[in-house]
Write an enzyme that holds these catalytic residues in place. Structure first.
Site, PDB file in Angstrom:
ATOM      1  CG  ASN A  27       1.365   2.207   4.601  1.00 48.94           C
ATOM      2  OD1 ASN A  27       0.121   1.680   4.229  1.00 48.94           O
ATOM      3  ND2 ASN A  27       2.352   1.740   4.085  1.00 48.94           N
ATOM      4  CG  LEU A  36      -2.149  -0.774   0.993  1.00 49.98           C
ATOM      5  CD1 LEU A  36      -2.818  -0.882   2.406  1.00 49.98           C
ATOM      6  CD2 LEU A  36      -3.308  -0.394   0.038  1.00 49.98           C
ATOM      7  CE  LYS A  72      -2.592  -1.363  11.152  1.00 45.35           C
ATOM      8  NZ  LYS A  72      -2.030  -0.337  10.342  1.00 45.35           N
ATOM      9  CG  ASP A 100      12.666   2.349  14.001  1.00 42.88           C
ATOM     10  OD1 ASP A 100      11.217   2.663  13.788  1.00 42.88           O
ATOM     11  OD2 ASP A 100      13.181   1.762  15.061  1.00 42.88           O
ATOM     12  CE1 TYR A 103      -1.856  -4.850  11.058  1.00 46.04           C
ATOM     13  CE2 TYR A 103      -4.151  -5.883  11.232  1.00 46.04           C
ATOM     14  CZ  TYR A 103      -3.194  -5.049  10.609  1.00 46.04           C
ATOM     15  OH  TYR A 103      -3.534  -4.354   9.259  1.00 46.04           O
ATOM     16  CB  THR A 128       0.121  -5.709   1.660  1.00 43.24           C
ATOM     17  OG1 THR A 128      -0.186  -6.272   2.760  1.00 43.24           O
ATOM     18  CG2 THR A 128      -0.643  -4.822   1.007  1.00 43.24           C
ATOM     19  CG  ASP A 153       9.867   0.090   3.692  1.00 44.73           C
ATOM     20  OD1 ASP A 153       8.787   0.227   3.239  1.00 44.73           O
ATOM     21  OD2 ASP A 153      10.646  -0.697   4.155  1.00 44.73           O
TER      22      ASP A 153
END
Length: 263
Positions: free
Chosen positions: A100, A19, A175, A73, A171, A205, A38
């Protein structure tokens, strides 16, 4: 869309693949200068062998766009600060932040150890908070100096954060926390010209193609409903000045039809 982000400077975290990569390419196609962040880690957050942000920058430049790579990071204060500084030092401004970055360490709750909990919550939730904090500090200073920006933040939540997902307690909790962070940031930052939203997309992904293999399999022909590129037009719109909302003190969470999101 027709170059709706011309002249804007956009930071995308976790933009080396999936994404994030699709978002970075889409912003560049709409005229934005992009900082491609990244860290280059594996699916579970372990160190990777290559620098995927550099490859995305090469794609953008080959298409005639402008971009730089950032390999810091963002779940550290120094890394997040250097990300904002990279945009300001290179392009002289920052207009949009897309959070993201993320990875998975899936376990059933009784088998989930503390390190896997901490690592996933750190990259997703802290990795949203720190870039948001440093970008917001810059925009607040701009507003106080009489240069109120048309700034945008797009956070990445997930259906797992809204509904839960078996085997993904770390996770899902992270989120869900991003939703709360978005609501608070939208209320606090509106006075400085900052509009904050979150999306809960579904796309193919590294994080979804194995966990939800049946749903995420690419079709042999026809429309690919789970291609990451399908999500990016919404993110570009939310990151553009034209997306200004009459009541933007309320943060919206815009969902897809699946239960997964992230890098």
């Amino acid at each position: 869309m027709s170059r709706m982000c011309e002249g804007r400077v956009v930071v995308v975290t976790g933009a080396g693949r999936g994404l994030g990569r699709a978002h970075a390419l889409a912003f560049a196609a709409e005229g934005a200068k992009v900082v491609v962040n990244d860290l280059g880690v594996g699916l579970d957050g372990t160190p990777g062998a290559d620098g995927p942000s550099r490859h995305v920058v090469e794609e953008i430049r080959a298409a005639g766009g402008e971009a730089i790579a950032h390999g810091g990071d963002v779940a550290t204060s120094a890394g997040a600060a250097s990300l904002v500084a990279a945009a300001l030092d290179t392009y002289g401004r920052l207009d949009t932040l897309v959070n993201n970055a993320g990875f998975l360490r899936d376990r059933m709750l009784v088998n989930l150890d503390e390190d896997d909990w901490d690592a996933v919550v750190r990259v997703h939730l802290k990795g949203h908070f720190l870039p948001l904090k440093h970008a917001a500090a810059h925009w607040r200073a701009e507003a106080k100096a009489g240069r109120t920006p048309a700034a945008r933040i797009v956070n990445t939540s997930s259906g797992a954060g809204l509904l839960g997902s078996v085997g993904q307690s770390n996770y899902s909790a992270a989120k869900a926390g991003i939703v709360g962070l978005t609501l608070v940031a939208a209320a606090e930052l509106a006075r400085y010209g900052v509009q904050v939203n979150a999306i809960a997309p579904a796309a193919r992904t590294r994080m979804t193609e194995r966990t939800f293999a049946d749903t995420m399999t690419a079709p042999g022909s026809g429309f690919d409903a789970m291609a990451p590129e399908n999500v990016s037009p919404l993110v570009v719109w939310l990151g553009a000045e034209q997306s200004a909302q009459p009541d933007h003190q309320r943060g919206d969470v815009l969902g897809g039809h699946g239960v997964e999101a992230g890098a």
